[in-house]
Design a protein around this motif. Structure first.
Motif, mmCIF file in Angstrom:
data_model
loop_
_atom_site.group_PDB
_atom_site.id
_atom_site.type_symbol
_atom_site.label_atom_id
_atom_site.label_comp_id
_atom_site.label_asym_id
_atom_site.label_seq_id
_atom_site.Cartn_x
_atom_site.Cartn_y
_atom_site.Cartn_z
ATOM 1 N N ILE A 25 0.841 -1.205 0.000
ATOM 2 C CA ILE A 25 0.000 0.000 0.000
ATOM 3 C C ILE A 25 0.878 1.258 0.000
ATOM 4 N N LEU A 26 1.897 1.266 0.868
ATOM 5 C CA LEU A 26 2.739 2.466 0.954
ATOM 6 C C LEU A 26 3.537 2.674 -0.338
ATOM 7 N N ALA A 27 3.988 1.582 -0.950
ATOM 8 C CA ALA A 27 4.691 1.713 -2.239
ATOM 9 C C ALA A 27 3.742 2.255 -3.305
ATOM 10 N N ALA A 28 2.482 1.829 -3.246
ATOM 11 C CA ALA A 28 1.497 2.324 -4.215
ATOM 12 C C ALA A 28 1.260 3.823 -4.017
ATOM 13 N N VAL A 29 1.219 4.251 -2.761
ATOM 14 C CA VAL A 29 1.051 5.688 -2.490
ATOM 15 C C VAL A 29 2.227 6.467 -3.067
ATOM 16 N N THR A 42 -5.690 9.337 -4.752
ATOM 17 C CA THR A 42 -6.936 9.076 -4.031
ATOM 18 C C THR A 42 -6.883 7.680 -3.417
ATOM 19 N N ILE A 43 -7.726 7.459 -2.410
ATOM 20 C CA ILE A 43 -7.774 6.141 -1.772
ATOM 21 C C ILE A 43 -8.145 5.074 -2.807
ATOM 22 N N GLY A 44 -9.080 5.412 -3.692
ATOM 23 C CA GLY A 44 -9.483 4.448 -4.709
ATOM 24 C C GLY A 44 -8.327 4.061 -5.623
ATOM 25 N N ALA A 45 -7.538 5.064 -6.032
ATOM 26 C CA ALA A 45 -6.405 4.777 -6.915
ATOM 27 C C ALA A 45 -5.353 3.943 -6.183
ATOM 28 N N VAL A 46 -5.161 4.235 -4.882
ATOM 29 C CA VAL A 46 -4.195 3.456 -4.096
ATOM 30 C C VAL A 46 -4.660 2.002 -4.001
ATOM 31 N N ASP A 48 -6.587 0.316 -6.065
ATOM 32 C CA ASP A 48 -6.374 -0.339 -7.357
ATOM 33 C C ASP A 48 -4.915 -0.743 -7.519
ATOM 34 N N ARG A 49 -4.060 0.220 -7.245
ATOM 35 C CA ARG A 49 -2.630 -0.003 -7.478
ATOM 36 C C ARG A 49 -2.060 -1.088 -6.582
ATOM 37 N N ALA A 50 -2.504 -1.090 -5.328
ATOM 38 C CA ALA A 50 -1.982 -2.067 -4.364
ATOM 39 C C ALA A 50 -2.755 -3.387 -4.417
ATOM 40 N N ARG A 51 -3.753 -3.456 -5.283
ATOM 41 C CA ARG A 51 -4.576 -4.656 -5.421
ATOM 42 C C ARG A 51 -5.187 -5.071 -4.085
ATOM 43 N N CYS A 52 -5.747 -4.084 -3.385
ATOM 44 C CA CYS A 52 -6.441 -4.400 -2.145
ATOM 45 C C CYS A 52 -7.761 -3.633 -2.141
ATOM 46 N N GLY A 53 -8.556 -3.883 -1.155
ATOM 47 C CA GLY A 53 -9.799 -3.134 -1.028
ATOM 48 C C GLY A 53 -9.571 -1.844 -0.265
ATOM 49 N N ARG A 54 -10.524 -0.904 -0.439
ATOM 50 C CA ARG A 54 -10.409 0.341 0.317
ATOM 51 C C ARG A 54 -10.387 0.078 1.817
ATOM 52 N N SER A 55 -11.132 -0.948 2.241
ATOM 53 C CA SER A 55 -11.208 -1.213 3.683
ATOM 54 C C SER A 55 -9.847 -1.625 4.243
ATOM 55 N N ALA A 56 -9.027 -2.297 3.419
ATOM 56 C CA ALA A 56 -7.687 -2.674 3.885
ATOM 57 C C ALA A 56 -6.863 -1.420 4.176
ATOM 58 N N ILE A 57 -7.170 -0.338 3.450
ATOM 59 C CA ILE A 57 -6.469 0.927 3.689
ATOM 60 C C ILE A 57 -7.058 1.630 4.908
ATOM 61 N N TYR A 58 -8.379 1.763 4.915
ATOM 62 C CA TYR A 58 -9.015 2.515 6.016
ATOM 63 C C TYR A 58 -8.845 1.820 7.359
ATOM 64 N N ARG A 59 -8.608 0.476 7.329
ATOM 65 C CA ARG A 59 -8.362 -0.247 8.583
ATOM 66 C C ARG A 59 -7.048 0.235 9.221
ATOM 67 N N ARG A 60 -6.122 0.684 8.370
ATOM 68 C CA ARG A 60 -4.789 1.056 8.867
ATOM 69 C C ARG A 60 -4.609 2.567 9.048
ATOM 70 N N TRP A 61 -5.211 3.344 8.144
ATOM 71 C CA TRP A 61 -5.040 4.803 8.202
ATOM 72 C C TRP A 61 -6.393 5.459 8.027
#
Lengths: 197, 197
Positions: A25-29, A42-46, A48-61
């Motif tokens: 995720i951080l490399a994608a950012v 954007t969170i959506g673009a991150v 897509d790029r990291a091949r994870c769901g938005r929730s995987a991001i919002y769970r952490r940040w």
């Protein structure tokens, strides 16, 4: 095109946090900051790029701002205060860290410049990760040579230790790349050393 | 809140171009850059702020990028090369331009930092308007005192003339304000003068 661009979004798995997911995720950012700037990261673009769901991001940040702070914090800049036996050698060794920042680091930093002026936390983490260690190394070198009597005791240490970092900041900002090694040598020989003696 | 915020949009008048309209559009762009950043400076917001129609803007500038270039170009920075009779006096006189940039100029520049790295035309106009004249003044001062024999003939003029401007750029970028006069004096006395002699 990046091999990491996903054509499909993976579902959050619910498994325990995977440090590999966090790193990707951080490399994608970082990739997106370089390619699309802060506004385009954007969170959506991150996701897509990291091949994870938005929730995987919002769970952490919780916010985009926190996510960008983490991505900048993940840039690794090592900086030691060398002990070569000469003032010039030590200054060059410490100052050369500013020529070593890779292009990725320089371009990520350049992408957040406008936000650095607005966002104190981002400014602090950017400084701590990127500027702080080599400035501390330069400061340590100058103080060592004051003790050894080769640098005048009334030298304004912070001002002089800041010269190369400030030039490096200008280079990253205006040219999106680190200082060239030759430019570091010229600054040390023509400006830093005369100011210290 | 600004007294210039309009509650209604004036219709374009179709009369010949009015320099007052142009000035108020460019001032509105500067206001918005400071308040809302580059991304927030939309043509619609500029039209609202300047109390004109979008067509009054598009008649003069084809794109937002051109409009921002014009607004930066409208910042006025005067810089002469003083002739005080001493090297130090001349250096201080020329370098002090960097402490004189008003907050408005510093904040407009800070708002376009990320775009300066992306947009060559914007970088060029920002440099020409803000950085170029005082750098030219410092360069002229140093060259004058090389001719007079007080500055070493092999001094790297461009490098040394760039020290104060580079510090000023860092200050605007990271603190959104110009260098303090004390900081300019310290740089001249502790760094620039030793490097020249």
């Amino acid at each position: 095109m990046s091999p990491m661009r996903a054509d499909e979004m993976a579902k959050p798995t619910g498994r325990p946090r995977d440090p590999g997911v966090e790193a990707s995720i951080l490399a994608a950012v970082q990739d997106l900051l370089i390619e699309s700037g802060y506004a385009g990261t954007t969170i959506g673009a991150v996701a897509d790029r990291a091949r994870c769901g938005r929730s995987a991001i919002y769970r952490r940040w919780e916010t985009k701002a926190e996510l960008v702070v983490a991505a900048v914090g993940a840039l690794q800049i090592a900086a030691d205060a060398p002990d070569t036996g000469t003032l010039r050698g030590d200054l060059l060794g410490a100052a050369m860290h500013f020529a070593r920042a890779d292009d990725r680091t320089a371009r990520v930093l350049a992408s957040i410049l406008s936000e650095i002026g607005r966002d104190e936390e981002l400014r602090d983490v950017a400084y701590r990760v990127v500027g702080g260690p080599p400035v501390a190394a330069l400061t340590a070198v100058i103080e060592r040579w004051i003790e050894r009597g080769e640098v005048r005791g009334d030298a304004p240490v912070a001002l002089i230790a800041g010269l190369v970092p400030t030039a490096a900041f200008g280079s990253v900002s205006l040219r999106r790349r680190a200082l060239e090694p030759d430019a570091v040598v010229q600054l040390v020989d023509e400006v830093v050393l005369p100011a210290l003696r």
